[in-house]
Design a protein around this motif. Structure first.
Motif, PDB file in Angstrom:
ATOM      1  N   ASP A 174     111.467  -6.829   7.704  1.00  0.00           N
ATOM      2  CA  ASP A 174     112.256  -7.794   7.128  1.00  0.00           C
ATOM      3  C   ASP A 174     112.158  -9.166   7.447  1.00  0.00           C
ATOM      4  O   ASP A 174     111.223  -9.460   8.284  1.00  0.00           O
ATOM      5  N   ALA A 175     112.559 -10.057   6.904  1.00  0.00           N
ATOM      6  CA  ALA A 175     112.306 -11.554   6.999  1.00  0.00           C
ATOM      7  C   ALA A 175     112.700 -11.972   8.561  1.00  0.00           C
ATOM      8  O   ALA A 175     112.110 -12.909   9.041  1.00  0.00           O
ATOM      9  N   ASP A 176     113.499 -11.227   8.960  1.00  0.00           N
ATOM     10  CA  ASP A 176     113.989 -11.639  10.490  1.00  0.00           C
ATOM     11  C   ASP A 176     112.869 -11.206  11.541  1.00  0.00           C
ATOM     12  O   ASP A 176     113.176 -11.108  12.946  1.00  0.00           O
ATOM     13  N   GLY A 177     111.719 -10.235  10.927  1.00  0.00           N
ATOM     14  CA  GLY A 177     110.975  -9.879  11.887  1.00  0.00           C
ATOM     15  C   GLY A 177     111.406  -8.370  12.247  1.00  0.00           C
ATOM     16  O   GLY A 177     110.419  -7.541  12.964  1.00  0.00           O
ATOM     17  N   VAL A 178     112.460  -7.628  11.893  1.00  0.00           N
ATOM     18  CA  VAL A 178     112.850  -6.278  12.081  1.00  0.00           C
ATOM     19  C   VAL A 178     111.676  -5.474  11.237  1.00  0.00           C
ATOM     20  O   VAL A 178     111.750  -5.544  10.060  1.00  0.00           O
ATOM     21  N   LEU A 179     111.228  -4.235  11.860  1.00  0.00           N
ATOM     22  CA  LEU A 179     110.188  -3.459  11.208  1.00  0.00           C
ATOM     23  C   LEU A 179     111.300  -2.157  11.107  1.00  0.00           C
ATOM     24  O   LEU A 179     111.700  -1.730  11.996  1.00  0.00           O
ATOM     25  N   ARG A 180     111.280  -1.660   9.739  1.00  0.00           N
ATOM     26  CA  ARG A 180     112.146  -0.440   9.594  1.00  0.00           C
ATOM     27  C   ARG A 180     111.281   0.610   9.012  1.00  0.00           C
ATOM     28  O   ARG A 180     110.639   0.289   7.811  1.00  0.00           O
ATOM     29  N   ILE A 181     111.273   1.750   9.709  1.00  0.00           N
ATOM     30  CA  ILE A 181     110.248   2.827   9.525  1.00  0.00           C
ATOM     31  C   ILE A 181     111.244   4.146   9.333  1.00  0.00           C
ATOM     32  O   ILE A 181     112.104   4.333   9.822  1.00  0.00           O
ATOM     33  N   THR A 182     110.572   4.661   8.056  1.00  0.00           N
ATOM     34  CA  THR A 182     111.245   6.145   7.754  1.00  0.00           C
ATOM     35  C   THR A 182     110.002   6.967   7.860  1.00  0.00           C
ATOM     36  O   THR A 182     109.167   7.005   7.166  1.00  0.00           O
ATOM     37  N   THR A 183     110.185   7.932   8.806  1.00  0.00           N
ATOM     38  CA  THR A 183     109.349   8.938   8.881  1.00  0.00           C
ATOM     39  C   THR A 183     109.251   9.861   7.612  1.00  0.00           C
ATOM     40  O   THR A 183     110.181  10.040   6.951  1.00  0.00           O
ATOM     41  N   TYR A 184     108.254  11.181   7.483  1.00  0.00           N
ATOM     42  CA  TYR A 184     108.356  12.048   6.753  1.00  0.00           C
ATOM     43  C   TYR A 184     109.349  12.931   6.941  1.00  0.00           C
ATOM     44  O   TYR A 184     109.864  13.560   5.948  1.00  0.00           O
ATOM     45  N   LEU A 185     110.111  13.097   8.074  1.00  0.00           N
ATOM     46  CA  LEU A 185     111.136  13.810   8.281  1.00  0.00           C
ATOM     47  C   LEU A 185     112.553  13.129   8.000  1.00  0.00           C
ATOM     48  O   LEU A 185     113.521  13.709   8.074  1.00  0.00           O
ATOM     49  N   GLY A 186     112.390  11.753   7.498  1.00  0.00           N
ATOM     50  CA  GLY A 186     113.750  11.134   7.250  1.00  0.00           C
ATOM     51  C   GLY A 186     114.378  10.354   8.379  1.00  0.00           C
ATOM     52  O   GLY A 186     115.263   9.715   8.234  1.00  0.00           O
ATOM     53  N   GLN A 187     113.506  10.379   9.497  1.00  0.00           N
ATOM     54  CA  GLN A 187     114.140   9.696  10.851  1.00  0.00           C
ATOM     55  C   GLN A 187     113.982   8.228  10.591  1.00  0.00           C
ATOM     56  O   GLN A 187     112.990   7.766   9.950  1.00  0.00           O
ATOM     57  N   GLN A 188     115.004   7.340  10.794  1.00  0.00           N
ATOM     58  CA  GLN A 188     114.832   5.965  10.862  1.00  0.00           C
ATOM     59  C   GLN A 188     114.637   5.344  12.081  1.00  0.00           C
ATOM     60  O   GLN A 188     115.403   5.627  12.930  1.00  0.00           O
ATOM     61  N   LEU A 189     113.593   4.558  12.119  1.00  0.00           N
ATOM     62  CA  LEU A 189     113.350   3.809  13.472  1.00  0.00           C
ATOM     63  C   LEU A 189     113.262   2.219  13.188  1.00  0.00           C
ATOM     64  O   LEU A 189     112.929   1.875  12.120  1.00  0.00           O
ATOM     65  N   THR A 190     113.565   1.372  14.169  1.00  0.00           N
ATOM     66  CA  THR A 190     113.641  -0.245  14.212  1.00  0.00           C
ATOM     67  C   THR A 190     112.941  -0.669  15.015  1.00  0.00           C
ATOM     68  O   THR A 190     112.878  -0.108  16.315  1.00  0.00           O
ATOM     69  N   SER A 191     112.261  -1.627  14.962  1.00  0.00           N
ATOM     70  CA  SER A 191     111.337  -2.283  15.967  1.00  0.00           C
ATOM     71  C   SER A 191     111.412  -3.620  15.785  1.00  0.00           C
ATOM     72  O   SER A 191     111.567  -4.111  14.671  1.00  0.00           O
ATOM     73  N   ARG A 192     111.580  -4.515  16.830  1.00  0.00           N
ATOM     74  CA  ARG A 192     111.671  -5.833  16.732  1.00  0.00           C
ATOM     75  C   ARG A 192     110.452  -6.555  17.471  1.00  0.00           C
ATOM     76  O   ARG A 192     109.868  -5.840  18.291  1.00  0.00           O
ATOM     77  N   ALA A 193     110.315  -7.625  17.320  1.00  0.00           N
ATOM     78  CA  ALA A 193     108.989  -8.492  17.778  1.00  0.00           C
ATOM     79  C   ALA A 193     109.298  -8.508  19.586  1.00  0.00           C
ATOM     80  O   ALA A 193     110.471  -8.631  19.754  1.00  0.00           O
ATOM     81  N   HIS A 194     108.444  -8.689  20.137  1.00  0.00           N
ATOM     82  CA  HIS A 194     108.575  -8.735  21.659  1.00  0.00           C
ATOM     83  C   HIS A 194     109.526 -10.170  21.817  1.00  0.00           C
ATOM     84  O   HIS A 194     109.319 -11.093  21.300  1.00  0.00           O
ATOM     85  N   GLU A 195     110.250  -9.887  22.862  1.00  0.00           N
ATOM     86  CA  GLU A 195     111.162 -11.050  23.047  1.00  0.00           C
ATOM     87  C   GLU A 195     110.415 -11.925  24.439  1.00  0.00           C
ATOM     88  O   GLU A 195     110.211 -11.198  25.414  1.00  0.00           O
TER      89      GLU A 195
END
Length: 123
Positions: free
Chosen positions: A81-102
Motif C-alpha cells: 500500500d501507499a502507506d508502506g503496509v504490505l498485505r499478503i494473502t497466502t495460498y490457504l487464504g490467510q491474511q498477513l500484514t507487515s509494516r516497515a521497521h519503526e
C-alpha cells in the motif's frame, strides 16, 4: 529526518545501489511477519511486477529467497500500500500484514521527553 524514503524511480528492472540501501535500511528484515532474515540477505521484490510497476522504494520489498519463491510460484500474492503496509494473502487464504521497521532514535526521543517535561513544569 522522518524516516520516510524520498521518491526515486529508475526506468530499469534493477534498483540502484542507493535505492537498494535505502529499502534495506527501511525494512531491516524480510517483510514477511515472523521472518528475521536480514534485508541485506534478501531479494528486493517488485510488489507490482516490473514493468507494470516502477522500480522505486514505494514498490520494492525485501523478501528472503524462500518467501520470494512463494510469490514467484504464485503460492501467495502481496500488495504494498501507499502507506508502506504490505498485505499478503497466502495460498490457504490467510491474511498477513507487515509494516516497515519503526526507526526511533532513543537519544532523540529522550531529549524530546525531557523538553516536554521541562515545558510542563514551567507551564
Amino acid at each position: 529526518m522522518t524516516g520516510t524514503l524520498l521518491e526515486r524511480t529508475t526506468h530499469t528492472y534493477q534498483p540502484t545501489e542507493t535505492m537498494r540501501a535505502d529499502v534495506q535500511a527501511r525494512d531491516l528484515t524480510c517483510r514477511v511477519p515472523g521472518c528475521d532474515r536480514r534485508s541485506v540477505q534478501c531479494d528486493l521484490d517488485h510488489s507490482t511486477p516490473w514493468p507494470a510497476g516502477p522500480t522505486s522504494p514505494a514498490n520494492l520489498v525485501p523478501l528472503c529467497r524462500h518467501h520470494h519463491q512463494l510469490k514467484t510460484k504464485q503460492r501467495w500474492e502481496h500488495r504494498l500500500d501507499a502507506d508502506g503496509v504490505l498485505r499478503i494473502t497466502t495460498y490457504l487464504g490467510q491474511q498477513l500484514t507487515s509494516r516497515a521497521h519503526e526507526h526511533h532514535d532513543e537519544s532523540l526521543q529522550a531529549a524530546r521527553r525531557a523538553r516536554w517535561q521541562h515545558l510542563a513544569r514551567a507551564g
